[in-house]
Design an enzyme around this catalytic site. Structure first.
Site, PDB file in Angstrom:
ATOM      1  N   GLU A 217      75.697  -2.709 -28.619  1.00 27.82           N
ATOM      2  CA  GLU A 217      75.854  -1.257 -27.583  1.00 27.82           C
ATOM      3  C   GLU A 217      76.679  -1.391 -26.334  1.00 27.82           C
ATOM      4  OE1 GLU A 217      72.022   0.758 -27.785  1.00 27.82           O
ATOM      5  OE2 GLU A 217      71.724   0.576 -29.780  1.00 27.82           O
ATOM      6  N   GLU A 320      71.667  -1.626 -37.156  1.00 29.23           N
ATOM      7  CA  GLU A 320      70.287  -1.333 -36.532  1.00 29.23           C
ATOM      8  C   GLU A 320      70.028   0.075 -36.621  1.00 29.23           C
ATOM      9  OE1 GLU A 320      69.604  -3.337 -32.379  1.00 29.23           O
ATOM     10  OE2 GLU A 320      68.966  -1.315 -31.867  1.00 29.23           O
TER      11      GLU A 320
END
Length: 487
Positions: A217, A320
């Protein structure tokens, strides 16, 4: 409307070639026989952070990575049969190097501090004292247990470079969370770190990583920073592009040219689109697979990201996904949307064990305590136990249906969910050249989100002509396996 049909009545119709009964299901979906949204690679789970706490538990390895039933807290649990494990290369060590030491976020959760193998900058040689290969034994042990139970795809990923590569020596992120925290003179060293682990794992652990992901991220700034609760690091797109190039070179120099570089594990589908469009052609040519996280849930342009990946000839993973809905309804809803619009070839859950509804099994990774199996676990099992690696993903014809085809076994798998009032769902297989055998049994399994049936099998459903149907209570997800189907 309630209908009851006996097995003998259905078989009698088939055997006497009597007219096929007309059944008015509440909803009908037609399964496509011509679409091909990719060959399924598998379902998986990340090992950080739960495996650090529970990495020696063979019963948990059985539950997550096999399909056999395992006794847990006095209950027989059907194994998920996950075949993908993501291994986290840690960033933390507690040594002092020339007067420098790791800066620890005041809010860091201890179970989220993952050990780094590279503990100082003195040497790049993995056999030197700058490297400690005995740390992180539990996560590494669960990786081996997963492989022993059939997991065959492994990814190495990083939440942060080792602390000593960070500008503020804090592996939870930069001081404001939105600035690059990897020192510019260590761009290549971050690549060396990951490539060295991949090489060492192949030579010493018996683990060949299919891919290596250098970021987690990286464009987001709200979750990482000097007061972050986990390891994290912000990378702007130009820095990502530079590190991707170094990582590709480092893997190649170690004879790992077939190991993919994956990128960029952005938090949302829309961020993944933005990042991909800004990496530049050199970096994107070095990316072997696009990874994205599913935290945009029902929002975002899954279809746009799929178009970019398809146009670039790249595979696409949802690497994820997680949320706090222990009922399983959000998981099923978003997984259905991923199959329908994102078309990943793999799907990975985040925390197998965690509290507040996030875990598939409720647990406390800090206190190393375990609770009940979540209803979300059983909802996920409807997908993982039936949509298996090697199957071709088809268009299920609706947002509530997923379809996969096993060309070797000539078996069609359908997973469907119902969030409306209780109703019958009808499945039309008329597009297949052989839509099964009329009168044949279609085994089914049901989970009711929230409460009720966990994972229960029934032998009460039969093909009638080119269709079959089943009753779905509100909040039910069911899987069906239809034999003798030819595209």
């Amino acid at each position: 409307m309630k209908r009851t049909m006996s097995r003998e009545w259905i078989l009698g119709l088939a055997l006497t070639t009597a007219m096929v009964p007309i059944v008015s299901a509440d909803l009908t979906t037609t399964i496509s026989s011509t679409t091909n949204w990719g060959t399924w690679e598998g379902f998986g789970v990340s090992l950080a952070w739960w495996a650090k706490a529970f990495g020696t538990r063979t019963d948990l390895a059985d539950i997550f990575f096999s399909t056999k039933s395992t006794t847990y807290n006095g209950q027989s649990i059907p194994g998920l049969g996950l075949t993908i494990a993501r291994y986290n290369a840690g960033a933390c060590s507690w040594n002092t190097v020339n007067g420098s030491a790791m800066v620890v976020s005041p809010d860091i959760i201890a179970s989220r501090q993952m050990d780094s193998y590279w503990i100082d900058w003195s040497s790049t040689s993995p056999s030197s004292s700058s490297w400690s290969w005995s740390v992180d034994a539990n996560q590494r042990n669960m990786l081996s247990l997963a492989k022993a139970r059939g997991a065959n795809i492994f990814e190495l990923f990083s939440n942060s470079p080792p602390w000593w590569m960070c500008l503020n020596h804090n592996p939870s992120g930069s001081n404001d969370g939105s600035s690059n925290n990897l020192q510019s003179w260590n761009y290549d060293q971050h690549a060396v770190y990951l490539a060295t682990i991949a090489e060492y794992a192949a030579q010493n652990w018996g683990i060949s990583f299919q891919s290596v992901e250098a970021f987690n991220e990286p464009s987001s700034d709200w979750w990482n920073g000097e007061t972050g609760t986990q390891e994290g690091c912000h990378f702007n797109s130009s820095t990502q592009a530079t590190v991707i190039g170094y990582l590709r070179s480092e893997l190649n120099s170690r004879g790992l040219s077939s190991t993919l570089v994956s990128a960029s594990d952005e938090n949302t589908y829309d961020l993944a689109v933005s990042t991909w469009n800004s990496l530049g052609s050199t970096a994107t040519s070095n990316v072997g697979r696009i990874n994205v996280h599913g935290y945009q849930y029902t929002g975002g342009r899954r279809d746009t990201l799929y178009s970019l990946a398809s146009g670039a000839g790249k595979r696409l993973w949802n690497s994820e996904y997680g949320e706090s809905d222990a009922t399983g309804e959000e998981l099923v809803t978003n997984l259905m949307l991923d199959f329908r619009w994102l078309h990943p070839t793999a799907w990975v859950y985040w925390q197998a064990i965690d509290g507040s509804g996030w875990g598939l099994i409720d647990g406390d990774n800090d206190n190393v305590s375990l609770g009940a199996v979540s209803q979300k676990y059983f909802a996920l099992s409807q997908f993982t136990r039936h949509i298996r690696p090697g199957m071709r993903i088809l268009d299920g014809g609706s947002n509530y249906t997923v379809a996969a085809y096993d060309s070797t076994a000539h078996k069609l798998v359908i997973v469907a969910a119902n969030w409306g009032t209780a109703q019958y769902l009808n499945f039309d297989l008329s597009k297949f050249s052989t839509p099964g055998v009329s009168g044949a049994l279609v085994p089914r399994w049901i989970t009711q989100t929230g409460s009720g049936d966990q994972y229960v099998s029934y032998n009460d459903t039969y093909i009638s002509g080119t269709k079959f149907w089943s009753y779905f209570p509100t909040g039910a997800v069911q899987s069906f396996e239809v034999s003798n189907v030819v595209l």
